[in-house]
Design an enzyme around this catalytic site. Sequence first.
Site, PDB file in Angstrom:
ATOM      1  N   ASP A 286      79.497  44.726  26.102  1.00 18.47           N
ATOM      2  CA  ASP A 286      80.789  44.508  25.434  1.00 18.47           C
ATOM      3  C   ASP A 286      81.970  45.108  26.191  1.00 18.47           C
ATOM      4  O   ASP A 286      82.979  45.493  25.590  1.00 18.47           O
ATOM      5  CB  ASP A 286      80.766  45.065  23.993  1.00 18.47           C
ATOM      6  CG  ASP A 286      79.691  44.400  23.163  1.00 18.47           C
ATOM      7  OD1 ASP A 286      79.370  43.234  23.429  1.00 18.47           O
ATOM      8  OD2 ASP A 286      79.171  45.057  22.243  1.00 18.47           O
TER       9      ASP A 286
ATOM     10  N   LYS B  41      83.368  41.328  29.664  1.00 20.13           N
ATOM     11  CA  LYS B  41      82.927  40.435  30.754  1.00 20.13           C
ATOM     12  C   LYS B  41      83.464  39.010  30.567  1.00 20.13           C
ATOM     13  O   LYS B  41      83.937  38.389  31.518  1.00 20.13           O
ATOM     14  CB  LYS B  41      81.388  40.405  30.816  1.00 20.13           C
ATOM     15  CG  LYS B  41      80.776  41.766  31.114  1.00 20.13           C
ATOM     16  CD  LYS B  41      79.261  41.747  31.022  1.00 20.13           C
ATOM     17  CE  LYS B  41      78.700  41.590  29.640  1.00 20.13           C
ATOM     18  NZ  LYS B  41      78.919  42.721  28.706  1.00 20.13           N
TER      19      LYS B  41
END
Length: 422
Positions: A13, A16
């Site tokens: 998280d 990306k």
Amino acid sequence: MNTDVLLGLQWGDEGKGKIVDVLTPNYQIIARFQGGPNAGHTLEFSGKKYVLHTIPSGIFRENVINVIGNGVVIDPIIFKKEIDKLSESGVELISKLKISKKAHLILPSHRILDAASEAAKGKSKIGSTLKGIGPTYMDKTGRNGLRVGDILSANFMEKYKTLVDKHKHMLKQFDFEYNFAEFEAGFFEGIECLKKFDLIESEYYLNHAMVNGKSILAEGAQGTLLDIDFGSYPFVTSSNTITAGASTGLGIAPNRIGEVFGIFKAYCTRVGSGPFPTELFDETGETLRSVGKEFGSTTGRARRCGWLDLAALKYSVMINGVTKLIMMKADVMNNFETIKVAVGYSINAEVTDMLPFELTEEVVPVYKELKGWNTDITGLKSETEFPVELNEYISYIEDYLGVPIWIVSVGPDREATILRNL
Ligand code: GDP
Ligand code: IMO
Ligand code: MG
């Protein structure tokens, strides 16, 4: 041309999805190399938010091919839902998305096994997303799995039934009730949906593309500290999330890897169980969670929050051979007078900057305190506008890690992205 890789350096998280979308115009192919729908990659642009689970984050740009590589595990049910949703938003998919025949399939019974196994673990559960990831990779390495290419074979149903029967037998060892029909609903529609796509030998496709001068960005899922070999085992996922995973997950030789973009948040989060030395249980942790909207993109669970752990980040930089860093969510710390970063750990009064074998309660972070910028950086467009304290924070991290920070992200939108002159 070589293939560049973008991957997470923390517990997932990191942002990306956003950055793959931002960088996509520089590439002709975006290829996901591991993980499955345990991932939730968020993109925001033109006032809209999208969350992708299986489909690479280059899908919203024109003239780019997206590839789901052999290292990925696909749940046909979730895949079809994702496709339907994107089609409704007007995204043309058939010509833009190719899927490896060697990617493994998540069966309904893999999800049941995941749920049964977690329930049996009780307090020591991993906090899995319950998407069937662990059991699917177990069948892959156990040489029992079904692959995307199998859906084209005449005896697919036979193979499917054999594996499901095996799983039902395994489920007898758990005291776990389930309704198989509920789990299976939508599975065969998903299989038909998969059949509409170009199912390819993606290792040939990608290597031929490189020979023909095409540029490829490999997109990772999860993060280095969730890697099956190097993460905080057993509280990890079941794939190699690191640069080496891009080689095995796409069939790209290690010497054909170019830049490795390592992405991290200006602080730390973790969702699910497992050790997290810099976790904050106080108001500061609460502030990071509420300002950073730290709730899972896949499960909606509240993410645990804490200070940036530079010792862990250095480990991730080493394992991945990171060449450029990308720092996300700096704007979440707009209102801090001071900021802490962990520069090592004290273990029974001995200080080290190396990650120990086990991150037990005895591992206490050693902090360095830095000045916060305490000003709103959300609308900034260039690094020349950065407050002094943000530049100091950046320099401190760069010096500690020995790698430059190329991008600083100051908001969830595509536009809130500042490229620095290196
Ligand atoms: P991924 O799994 O690595 O793609 O990351 P997620 O999408 O699960 O989580 C990142 C979250 O942070 C998403 O909700 C993004 O919209 C959001 N985000 C990304 N970059 C920034 C940023 O620079 N600032 C803020 N405030 N939010 C960001
Ligand atoms: P992205 O790609 C954050 C975590 C789960 C759990 C552990 C194992 O969005 O960064 P699994 O479902 O793989 O068996 O879960 O890993 N996890 C993630 N945490 N981001 C992710 O993906 C994750 N994928 C899995 O919460 O702790
Ligand atoms: Mg995510």
